[in-house]
Design an enzyme around this catalytic site. Sequence first.
Site, short mmCIF file in Angstrom:
data_model
loop_
_atom_site.label_atom_id
_atom_site.label_comp_id
_atom_site.label_asym_id
_atom_site.label_seq_id
_atom_site.Cartn_x
_atom_site.Cartn_y
_atom_site.Cartn_z
N GLY A 170 0.84 -1.19 0.00
CA GLY A 170 0.00 0.00 0.00
C GLY A 170 0.88 1.24 0.00
O GLY A 170 2.00 1.20 0.51
N GLN A 205 2.87 9.96 0.83
CA GLN A 205 4.17 9.29 0.89
C GLN A 205 4.99 9.54 -0.39
O GLN A 205 6.17 9.18 -0.45
CB GLN A 205 4.01 7.79 1.05
CG GLN A 205 3.50 7.38 2.43
CD GLN A 205 3.42 5.88 2.53
OE1 GLN A 205 2.46 5.26 2.11
NE2 GLN A 205 4.48 5.27 3.07
N CYS A 223 6.46 0.15 6.95
CA CYS A 223 6.01 1.29 6.15
C CYS A 223 7.11 1.69 5.17
O CYS A 223 8.28 1.73 5.55
CB CYS A 223 5.69 2.46 7.09
SG CYS A 223 5.11 3.94 6.24
N LEU A 224 6.73 2.00 3.93
CA LEU A 224 7.72 2.38 2.92
C LEU A 224 8.39 3.72 3.24
O LEU A 224 9.43 4.03 2.67
CB LEU A 224 7.09 2.42 1.53
CG LEU A 224 6.56 1.06 1.02
CD1 LEU A 224 6.01 1.20 -0.39
CD2 LEU A 224 7.63 -0.01 1.09
N HIS A 259 -3.96 1.62 7.99
CA HIS A 259 -2.60 2.18 7.95
C HIS A 259 -2.53 3.32 6.93
O HIS A 259 -1.94 4.37 7.21
CB HIS A 259 -1.62 1.05 7.61
CG HIS A 259 -0.19 1.45 7.46
ND1 HIS A 259 0.81 1.03 8.32
CD2 HIS A 259 0.42 2.24 6.53
CE1 HIS A 259 1.98 1.54 7.93
NE2 HIS A 259 1.77 2.27 6.84
N GLU A 260 -3.14 3.12 5.76
CA GLU A 260 -3.07 4.14 4.70
C GLU A 260 -3.91 5.38 5.04
O GLU A 260 -3.50 6.50 4.78
CB GLU A 260 -3.52 3.57 3.34
CG GLU A 260 -2.71 2.38 2.83
CD GLU A 260 -1.21 2.58 2.88
OE1 GLU A 260 -0.73 3.72 2.71
OE2 GLU A 260 -0.50 1.59 3.10
N HIS A 293 -2.04 7.58 7.25
CA HIS A 293 -1.11 8.43 6.50
C HIS A 293 -1.78 9.72 6.05
O HIS A 293 -1.20 10.80 6.16
CB HIS A 293 -0.59 7.70 5.24
CG HIS A 293 0.61 6.85 5.47
ND1 HIS A 293 1.80 7.36 5.94
CD2 HIS A 293 0.83 5.53 5.27
CE1 HIS A 293 2.70 6.37 6.03
NE2 HIS A 293 2.13 5.25 5.63
CO CO Z 1 3.01 3.39 5.53
#
Ligand code: CO
Length: 208
Positions: A56, A61, A103-104, A145-146, A149
């Site tokens: 995701g 991000q 997380c990226l 989670h998204e 963000h």
């Molecule tokens: Co993340």
Amino acid sequence: MPTISTSPSIADALQIIWHPHPTLRRKSLSLTRVDAELKRIAERMFELMYSSNGIGLAANQVGLPLRMFVMNLAGKKGEGEEIVVLNPVLSKPRGNESMEEGCLSLPGIYYEVTRPRYITIDAYTITGDPIQAELDGMLSRCVQHEVDHLDGVLFIDRVAESVRKQVDAELEEFEVDFDSRRNTGSIGSDAEIEKYCQEIEQRYCRTT
Ligand code: CO
């Protein structure tokens, strides 16, 4: 002779940003319009997500303060289902479940996070079709989670108090790296980032 547009593409320049980039802490605004460039942005977000082995990725991000995220639980191009979600609203949280998250924007960091097990999502696809679903399992976890963000919240904000010190020590390494990349000019100043965010909001989030 036909001319080729040379206007700079937003999509082509996108890169995944890491903690503590300020756009990760910006509350993203709802989209009020979709254009061809936004579709290219979503495509580029999938490419960046796959190349970092994610499932995701939220628009902020990649530095865009927009309420949009992309997701594919299979994590591989050509497998699973690619989903682009706009303007998500979550409701009816139920149950509790602890699961390890990464997380990226915080590569290499993994911690357990407790969240509601079930959630209801109301949103839109990029073609304007409504999405309404009750979610469970990885889908519920990833969506929560998204959406965090989009509200400027990172999963490391939700870890247990018992690991807080350990998390902060790991974050410090990211903060040192961020400062050095800013010093070399590869990351803009807060003022430059603010100006870019406002331009993006002006293009996609106007209410008049
Ligand atoms: Co993340």
